[in-house]
Design an enzyme around this catalytic site. Sequence first.
Site, PDB file in Angstrom:
ATOM      1  N   TYR A 117       0.541  -1.665   0.016  1.00  0.00           N
ATOM      2  CA  TYR A 117      -0.212   0.060   0.028  1.00  0.00           C
ATOM      3  C   TYR A 117       0.667   1.451  -0.245  1.00  0.00           C
ATOM      4  O   TYR A 117       0.612   2.140   0.089  1.00  0.00           O
ATOM      5  CB  TYR A 117      -0.947   0.016   1.753  1.00  0.00           C
ATOM      6  CG  TYR A 117      -1.689  -0.901   1.497  1.00  0.00           C
ATOM      7  CD1 TYR A 117      -1.993  -2.001   0.925  1.00  0.00           C
ATOM      8  CD2 TYR A 117      -3.309  -0.735   1.853  1.00  0.00           C
ATOM      9  CE1 TYR A 117      -3.049  -3.513   0.980  1.00  0.00           C
ATOM     10  CE2 TYR A 117      -4.264  -1.434   1.452  1.00  0.00           C
ATOM     11  CZ  TYR A 117      -4.249  -2.667   1.349  1.00  0.00           C
ATOM     12  OH  TYR A 117      -5.023  -4.007   1.551  1.00  0.00           O
ATOM     13  N   LYS A 145       4.700 -13.758   4.441  1.00  0.00           N
ATOM     14  CA  LYS A 145       4.903 -15.191   3.532  1.00  0.00           C
ATOM     15  C   LYS A 145       6.573 -15.161   3.089  1.00  0.00           C
ATOM     16  O   LYS A 145       6.618 -15.219   1.549  1.00  0.00           O
ATOM     17  CB  LYS A 145       3.473 -15.151   2.178  1.00  0.00           C
ATOM     18  CG  LYS A 145       4.124 -16.115   1.578  1.00  0.00           C
ATOM     19  CD  LYS A 145       4.129 -17.562   1.674  1.00  0.00           C
ATOM     20  CE  LYS A 145       3.314 -18.499   0.481  1.00  0.00           C
ATOM     21  NZ  LYS A 145       2.425 -19.328   1.147  1.00  0.00           N
ATOM     22  N   ASP A 168      -1.095 -17.254   4.159  1.00  0.00           N
ATOM     23  CA  ASP A 168      -2.559 -18.776   3.180  1.00  0.00           C
ATOM     24  C   ASP A 168      -2.576 -19.977   4.370  1.00  0.00           C
ATOM     25  O   ASP A 168      -4.157 -20.051   4.245  1.00  0.00           O
ATOM     26  CB  ASP A 168      -2.029 -19.170   1.986  1.00  0.00           C
ATOM     27  CG  ASP A 168      -0.194 -19.409   1.984  1.00  0.00           C
ATOM     28  OD1 ASP A 168       1.177 -19.330   2.916  1.00  0.00           O
ATOM     29  OD2 ASP A 168       0.087 -20.869   1.263  1.00  0.00           O
ATOM     30  N   ASP A 175      -4.869  -6.788   6.455  1.00  0.00           N
ATOM     31  CA  ASP A 175      -5.735  -5.949   5.963  1.00  0.00           C
ATOM     32  C   ASP A 175      -6.992  -7.622   6.124  1.00  0.00           C
ATOM     33  O   ASP A 175      -8.113  -7.759   5.643  1.00  0.00           O
ATOM     34  CB  ASP A 175      -6.205  -5.906   4.190  1.00  0.00           C
ATOM     35  CG  ASP A 175      -6.843  -4.216   3.797  1.00  0.00           C
ATOM     36  OD1 ASP A 175      -8.788  -4.494   4.754  1.00  0.00           O
ATOM     37  OD2 ASP A 175      -6.960  -3.566   3.131  1.00  0.00           O
ATOM     38  N   ASP A 219     -10.453  -9.085   7.668  1.00  0.00           N
ATOM     39  CA  ASP A 219     -12.001  -9.224   7.150  1.00  0.00           C
ATOM     40  C   ASP A 219     -12.161 -10.565   7.790  1.00  0.00           C
ATOM     41  O   ASP A 219     -13.516 -10.923   7.873  1.00  0.00           O
ATOM     42  CB  ASP A 219     -11.407  -9.263   5.811  1.00  0.00           C
ATOM     43  CG  ASP A 219     -11.893  -7.591   4.840  1.00  0.00           C
ATOM     44  OD1 ASP A 219     -11.970  -6.675   6.292  1.00  0.00           O
ATOM     45  OD2 ASP A 219     -12.425  -7.023   4.527  1.00  0.00           O
TER      46      ASP A 219
END
Length: 381
Positions: free
Chosen positions: A142, A212, A245, A269, A273
Site C-alpha cells: 500500500y 509469507k 495462506d 487487511d 476481514d
Amino acid sequence: MSKKYRIAWLPGDGIGVEVMEAARVVLDALDLDAEYIHGDIGWEYWCSEGDSFPPRTIELLKNVHAAMFGAITSKPARAAEAELAPELKGRGLVYRSPIVRMRQLFDLYVCLRPCKAYAGNPLNHRQAIDLVVFRENTEDLYAGVEFSPVPRELADVLGRLAGPFAPFAPLGPDEYAVSCKINTKSGSRRIARAAYEFARTHGRKKVTIVHKANVVRATDGLFLEEARKVAADYPDIQTDDANIDAIGMWLLKNPFNYDVLVAPNLYGDIVSDLCAQMVGGLGFGCSGNIGEKLAVFEPTHGSAPKHAGKQKANPIATILAAKMMLDWLGHADMARRIEAAVAEVVREGKVRTYDMGGAATTMEMGRAVADALAPVAAFGG
Ligand SMILES: NC(=O)c1ccc[n+]([C@@H]2O[C@H](COP(=O)([O-])OP(=O)(O)OC[C@H]3O[C@@H](n4cnc5c(N)ncnc54)[C@H](O)[C@@H]3O)[C@@H](O)[C@H]2O)c1
C-alpha cells in the site's frame, strides 16, 4: 466555553453517512466533553474538486485530538477519471484512496482491529472468539509506489538487477504493471512492538506473526526477522508465526489457538476481514488507525453503495469504533459502557439489522445501544 476534546467527524460516502449518524446518537448519550467538527472527504470531492481528501480536511486533522471516519468510495483509475467534473478532466489528476493517504500523511502506523464474538449474535462463527489484529498501516503493497504503464528506465534497471524479471522484459510498457512492496526494518519493528505491548498490557498470552517469508523472501523475510527481534523483549508472551495462506485455514478451523496477530499491511487487511467475518461480518468490524499524535477510528467496511441511503447498514462496527476512540482518549469507563450496551442489545436480540436477520434500521440500532447504556454509577464513574 470551549470543549475538552476536538473530534473531527468525517462521514464520507454511502452508508458511511448513516452509520456515523447512528454512532453519534450513542456518543451524544455519554457525557464526553467534546465538539465534533465536520470534515469533507470522499468521492463527491474527487468529482467536483479533483481531491477526495481536500487540504482543508488535512488542516482540520492537524488540530484535533482524534477523528471518527465513516467510509469512502474508491474506484479504479479509469472510472475515477471518467467521473471528474469536465473542467478537471485531462489534467493528469490521479485518484488515491483518502484513508490510505491519511494513514501515511499522519503516520497512523498501527491499524488495530479487535474481533470479538458477542454472545447471542446469530452470525458468530463460534461463540467466545476474541482476536485482535495489528496491521501495519503505512508500508508494504500500500506504499503507493506503482507503475502502469511501466517506464522504460525501470524495466531496464529490473532487467539488469533481477534475473526473475527476464520473462517480463520483452513486454511493452502498457502490457504489464508494477506495484512495489516496501517494508522497512523500523516500520516492522514498531508494529510488532505495538502488538506485544498490547498483549502484555491486556493480559493476552500469544502473538502470531503473519507473513509469507518462504516465498516473498526479501520483504516478508525482513518483517518476520524484525518482529522476532521484538518478540525477544517479551519472554512472558508466547510467539509463533504463520503463512498468510495457511492462517486463513487455521483461523477458521481453530480460532481459539490464536490471540493477537501482527501482519504487514496487505495480509493484515485480509486476515482482519476474515476475523471480522467470524464474529458477525463487516457490520461488526471496527478499527483504529493510530499514530503518536493522532488516531482515526472507523468501521472496516466500505461505503456499500447498494445499501446507501436505505437505513439498512449495521452501525455496530462504527459504535465499537467510537468505543475504541474513548479508550484511546483515556475514558475506559465510557468505553466499557458502550461495549456493555452493544453486548446487551446483541444478547437480547430484539433489535437486529438485516445482516443479523432482522429488519431494524441503522438508526433504530443506534438508539437501542444508546438506550442500553448503563448509568455511570454502574461503572464506577
Ligand atoms: N475504509 C473504507 O472506507 C473502505 C473499505 C473498503 C471498501 N471501500 C470502498 O467501498 C466501496 C464498496 O466496496 P465493497 O462493496 O467491496 O465493500 P463494502 O465493505 O462497502 O461492502 C461489502 C458488502 O458488505 C456488507 N456490508 C458492509 N458494511 C455493512 C454494514 N455496516 N452492515 C451490513 N452489511 C454491510 C454489504 O453486503 C456490502 O454490500 C468501494 O468503492 C470500496 O473501494 C472503502
